[in-house]
Write a protein that holds these residues in place. Structure first.
Motif, PDB file in Angstrom:
ATOM      1  N   ASP A 135      24.442 -42.036  25.479  1.00 45.59           N
ATOM      2  CA  ASP A 135      24.208 -43.405  25.014  1.00 45.59           C
ATOM      3  C   ASP A 135      23.573 -43.356  23.634  1.00 45.59           C
ATOM      4  OD1 ASP A 135      25.177 -44.822  27.089  1.00 45.59           O
ATOM      5  OD2 ASP A 135      23.254 -45.102  28.103  1.00 45.59           O
ATOM      6  N   GLY A 136      24.042 -44.196  22.742  1.00 43.98           N
ATOM      7  CA  GLY A 136      23.416 -44.268  21.425  1.00 43.98           C
ATOM      8  C   GLY A 136      23.986 -43.268  20.429  1.00 43.98           C
ATOM      9  N   LEU A 144      30.319 -35.801  23.235  1.00 38.35           N
ATOM     10  CA  LEU A 144      29.004 -36.397  22.989  1.00 38.35           C
ATOM     11  C   LEU A 144      29.086 -37.926  23.049  1.00 38.35           C
ATOM     12  CD1 LEU A 144      27.834 -34.138  20.002  1.00 38.35           C
ATOM     13  CD2 LEU A 144      27.067 -34.011  22.372  1.00 38.35           C
ATOM     14  N   ILE A 145      30.144 -38.484  22.472  1.00 37.91           N
ATOM     15  CA  ILE A 145      30.309 -39.948  22.492  1.00 37.91           C
ATOM     16  C   ILE A 145      30.417 -40.431  23.935  1.00 37.91           C
ATOM     17  CG2 ILE A 145      31.898 -41.848  21.919  1.00 37.91           C
ATOM     18  CD1 ILE A 145      32.597 -40.240  19.331  1.00 37.91           C
ATOM     19  N   MET A 182      17.782 -34.754  20.329  1.00 40.33           N
ATOM     20  CA  MET A 182      17.674 -35.232  18.937  1.00 40.33           C
ATOM     21  C   MET A 182      17.768 -36.756  18.857  1.00 40.33           C
ATOM     22  SD  MET A 182      19.998 -32.492  16.860  1.00 40.33           S
ATOM     23  CE  MET A 182      19.767 -30.705  17.023  1.00 40.33           C
ATOM     24  N   LEU A 183      18.558 -37.345  19.766  1.00 41.03           N
ATOM     25  CA  LEU A 183      18.719 -38.804  19.748  1.00 41.03           C
ATOM     26  C   LEU A 183      17.410 -39.537  20.049  1.00 41.03           C
ATOM     27  CD1 LEU A 183      22.140 -39.272  21.582  1.00 41.03           C
ATOM     28  CD2 LEU A 183      21.633 -39.918  19.219  1.00 41.03           C
ATOM     29  N   GLU A 184      16.488 -38.842  20.686  1.00 41.76           N
ATOM     30  CA  GLU A 184      15.183 -39.445  21.000  1.00 41.76           C
ATOM     31  C   GLU A 184      14.252 -39.463  19.797  1.00 41.76           C
ATOM     32  OE1 GLU A 184      14.455 -40.678  24.137  1.00 41.76           O
ATOM     33  OE2 GLU A 184      16.588 -40.224  24.485  1.00 41.76           O
ATOM     34  N   MET A 185      14.620 -38.765  18.732  1.00 35.88           N
ATOM     35  CA  MET A 185      13.720 -38.628  17.576  1.00 35.88           C
ATOM     36  C   MET A 185      13.876 -39.818  16.637  1.00 35.88           C
ATOM     37  SD  MET A 185      14.271 -34.551  16.913  1.00 35.88           S
ATOM     38  CE  MET A 185      13.901 -33.376  18.238  1.00 35.88           C
ATOM     39  N   ILE A 225      14.982 -39.395  12.712  1.00 37.57           N
ATOM     40  CA  ILE A 225      16.299 -38.835  12.387  1.00 37.57           C
ATOM     41  C   ILE A 225      17.368 -39.767  12.940  1.00 37.57           C
ATOM     42  CG2 ILE A 225      17.885 -36.888  12.779  1.00 37.57           C
ATOM     43  CD1 ILE A 225      15.414 -35.115  13.214  1.00 37.57           C
ATOM     44  N   GLU A 226      18.397 -40.017  12.137  1.00 35.26           N
ATOM     45  CA  GLU A 226      19.507 -40.841  12.602  1.00 35.26           C
ATOM     46  C   GLU A 226      20.781 -39.995  12.570  1.00 35.26           C
ATOM     47  OE1 GLU A 226      19.987 -44.669  10.584  1.00 35.26           O
ATOM     48  OE2 GLU A 226      22.142 -44.300  10.667  1.00 35.26           O
TER      49      GLU A 226
END
Ligand SMILES: *Cc1c(COP(=O)(O)O)cnc(C)c1O
Length: 216
Positions: free
Chosen positions: A178-179, A173-174, A135-138, A141-142
């Motif tokens: 990354d990110g 997750l943190i 999801m972080l690659e999308m 979406i933030e």
């Protein structure tokens, strides 16, 4: 809320009230605003489509807290301040696929099923790292953090463990992604918000305790 924060040495202002007006007439939304509440929530896209434009020039923010059907997913973009119920990779992929150039980025919380109940939606704690990583690659979406729903019970140990597990998943997750900053934990409803605050909630989603029972 202040007493609960106090018990564990948290600052009471670190937990926001999300006022869930679902099932109540517009007069209740007006009463909420008059009482100083600024974050409002519904659990159906139809209600948001009606209410968000009606309160457009008022000092308030709208949240989506209910299960979002994939078919209706694109409608929430640009409508809500925060989607609390991003509950699957499929839903995230659909949101990403349907975003068009120039559309606003959708802020969202990833729902995790930390109670283990079949009736609750969300990622399992075990697949959270992989799914949130994707999801972080999308770019449309933030991710702001996580959300969970506790079982309806008075069993304090069960409630605490549901909330604590969400915090632990967030910490993992943190540490691993990354990110991912995971600044928000949306947990706690009318039945269990004090415990949720003691366990680190930054957003409690309150309906009944503010507005009384809903119709139907
Ligand atoms: C209805 C609802 C709430 C509020 O529930 P209450 O028990 O009335 O406080 C919170 N979160 C979600 C996802 C809901 O659907």
């Amino acid at each position: 809320m202040a007493a609960a924060a106090d018990r564990v040495g948290r600052d009471p202002s670190d937990t926001r009230v999300i006022a869930v007006t679902k099932g109540h007439p517009v007069a209740v939304v007006e009463a909420a605003l008059a009482a100083g509440l600024r974050d409002l929530a519904e659990n159906r896209v139809e209600a948001l489509v009606e209410r968000v434009p009606a309160f457009r020039d008022r000092d308030c923010r709208w949240h989506m807290v209910g299960r979002l059907q994939r078919r209706k997913a694109p409608e929430v973009r640009g409508l809500v301040e925060l989607l609390h119920s991003l509950d699957s990779l499929k839903l995230a992929r659909r949101l990403e696929r349907t975003a068009e150039d120039g559309d606003p980025v959708l802020a969202a919380l990833v729902q995790v099923n930390t109670s283990g109940e079949d009736s609750k939606g969300g990622l399992t704690p075990d697949n959270a790292v992989a799914a949130v990583g994707e999801m972080l690659e999308m770019s449309s979406i933030e991710l702001r953090g996580l959300m969970t729903m506790a079982p309806y019970t008075d069993d304090e140990a069960v409630l605490r463990s549901t909330f604590r597990t969400l915090r632990e998943v967030n910490d993992r997750l943190i540490a691993e992604l990354d990110g991912y900053e995971g600044e928000e934990l949306s947990m706690g409803m009318s039945n269990d918000f004090e415990l949720a605050i003691e366990e680190g909630s930054t957003m409690v989603r309150l309906g009944t305790v503010l507005f009384g029972e809903r119709d139907g």
